[in-house]
Structures are given as structure tokens and as C-alpha cells.
Design a protein around this motif. Structure first.
Motif, short mmCIF file in Angstrom:
data_model
loop_
_atom_site.label_atom_id
_atom_site.label_comp_id
_atom_site.label_asym_id
_atom_site.label_seq_id
_atom_site.Cartn_x
_atom_site.Cartn_y
_atom_site.Cartn_z
N ALA A 205 10.21 6.21 4.93
CA ALA A 205 10.19 7.65 5.19
C ALA A 205 11.45 8.00 5.95
CB ALA A 205 8.96 8.04 6.01
N SER B 81 -0.77 6.29 8.48
CA SER B 81 -1.54 7.00 7.46
C SER B 81 -3.03 6.77 7.71
CB SER B 81 -1.14 6.51 6.07
OG SER B 81 -1.38 5.13 5.97
N MET C 192 2.79 10.93 -1.95
CA MET C 192 2.84 9.51 -1.61
C MET C 192 2.12 8.71 -2.69
SD MET C 192 1.95 9.72 2.47
CE MET C 192 1.69 7.98 2.60
N LEU D 17 8.10 0.81 1.17
CA LEU D 17 7.97 2.26 1.29
C LEU D 17 8.65 2.72 2.58
CD1 LEU D 17 4.30 3.02 0.20
CD2 LEU D 17 6.40 3.52 -1.05
N TRP E 49 -0.45 1.52 -1.42
CA TRP E 49 0.73 1.11 -0.64
C TRP E 49 1.43 -0.04 -1.35
CZ3 TRP E 49 2.49 -3.35 1.65
CH2 TRP E 49 3.54 -3.21 2.56
#
Length: 191
Positions: A96, A165, A86, A94, A90
Motif C-alpha cells: 500500500a 485489515s 483489494m 501486497l 491475501w
């Protein structure tokens, strides 16, 4: 003196374009050093990547056999597995891509013939035919600065997922995902 096809080696090599003195060597090394620093300066926390653990938290009564996050496949039995790559910092956008396999009746084996028998293997093969596969692409939530602790995937009822996270423990009041564990599927899932 050695000769190659009638030409002495001294005459076969061209003289240098400029004299190679100690000062020239220092200048070349300095220029290469500056080039290296310039290339390092092009890298920033926006581009840097680091490894982290993938953790699965199941809030349902079904079993999560395995999950995959952006192609990194791990077991779904809980706990954390290594690794996912990762960004250190940030940035918006982004995502997933999560894929997972669900066993809707994880305790069926308690009614099967004894382990190691042909009857057990047949029951297991029949049971595996009921496994369900799902996938979803979701946004990865923002983390402050460069403080992130891997990626935790929460499996919720109606085949929904949430990601975090967060470095907080899941039982902490500061943990961002509050849904209870062992949730029963509703009669009808929202669309």
C-alpha cells in the motif's frame, strides 16, 4: 426476385459451409457453453477483487487532514470512507502506498479572528502553509482466507504508519495494533 447489378440475390450469397441443422445449433451452443465454463475456471480467488472501506485511526496530537491509499483519497478525520479495491484473498507482496497531510497545530483556529472575516481567511492561508506532507509504502499484512474488513491506516508518532485489515474493533483485545491514542511526539524520532 430482386436483382443487384444484374445478379439475383439467390446467386449473390454463398451457401453455408455446413448444413445448419438443429443438431448443429445444439453442438455450437454446447461448445460455447464449455468455453464459457473454461474461462470461468481460469478465474480464482487469487485474482478476484472486491471493494472495502478505508479507515483512518490517528494516534497523534496532530490532525490528519486527508490520506490516500494507492490513489484512493479520503478524508483523515476518522471513521471510514468508501472505497478501496483489494484482492479477495491475501497474497505475498501486497503493498500500500500511503500519502497523507498533517496539520501540526489543529487547534490554532481558536486564536483567529471571527469566522468569515478577512482576518480569518488570512490566518487560515498562513496556517495552511504549515501543513506537512508525507508518504510511505508498506506491506499489507496477511488476513485469514477471504475474511478481511477493508483497510485501516494507523497514524503513529514520528510519521510512522501501521496497516491492518482486521475485522476486530480497535478496542478489542484481539485487535492487532495496540499503540495508545493521543501520543506525544518524542524529542527525537528513531531512524
Amino acid at each position: 426476385m430482386s436483382e443487384v447489378k444484374g445478379i439475383s440475390i439467390d446467386k449473390a450469397w454463398a451457401p453455408p459451409l455446413f448444413p445448419v441443422t438443429r443438431a448443429t445449433k445444439i453442438l455450437i451452443r454446447s461448445l460455447l457453453g464449455l468455453l464459457g465454463l473454461a474461462l470461468i475456471g481460469c478465474s480464482s480467488a487469487d485474482n478476484e477483487m472486491a471493494g472495502g472501506n478505508i479507515q483512518a485511526v490517528n494516534h497523534t496530537l496532530s490532525a490528519i487532514n486527508w490520506l490516500s491509499v494507492n490513489g484512493y483519497k479520503v478524508h483523515g478525520g476518522g471513521g471510514s470512507s468508501c472505497c478501496i479495491i483489494m484482492p479477495v484473498k491475501w497474497r505475498p507482496g501486497l503493498k500500500a502506498h500511503i500519502e497523507w497531510e498533517v496539520d501540526p497545530d489543529p487547534y490554532a483556529y481558536s486564536k483567529w479572528p471571527p469566522l468569515g472575516t478577512n482576518g480569518y481567511r488570512a490566518a487560515q492561508t498562513k496556517h495552511k502553509a504549515n501543513y506537512q506532507h508525507y508518504s510511505a509504502t508498506v506491506d499489507i499484512p496477511e488476513w485469514p482466507g477471504t475474511k478481511r474488513c477493508g483497510l485501516t491506516v494507523h497514524f503513529l508518532v514520528c510519521n510512522q504508519i501501521k496497516l491492518t485489515s482486521s475485522c476486530w474493533a480497535s478496542h478489542s483485545p484481539n485487535y492487532p495494533i495496540k499503540e495508545p491514542r493521543q501520543m506525544k511526539e518524542p524529542a527525537v524520532c528513531p531512524k
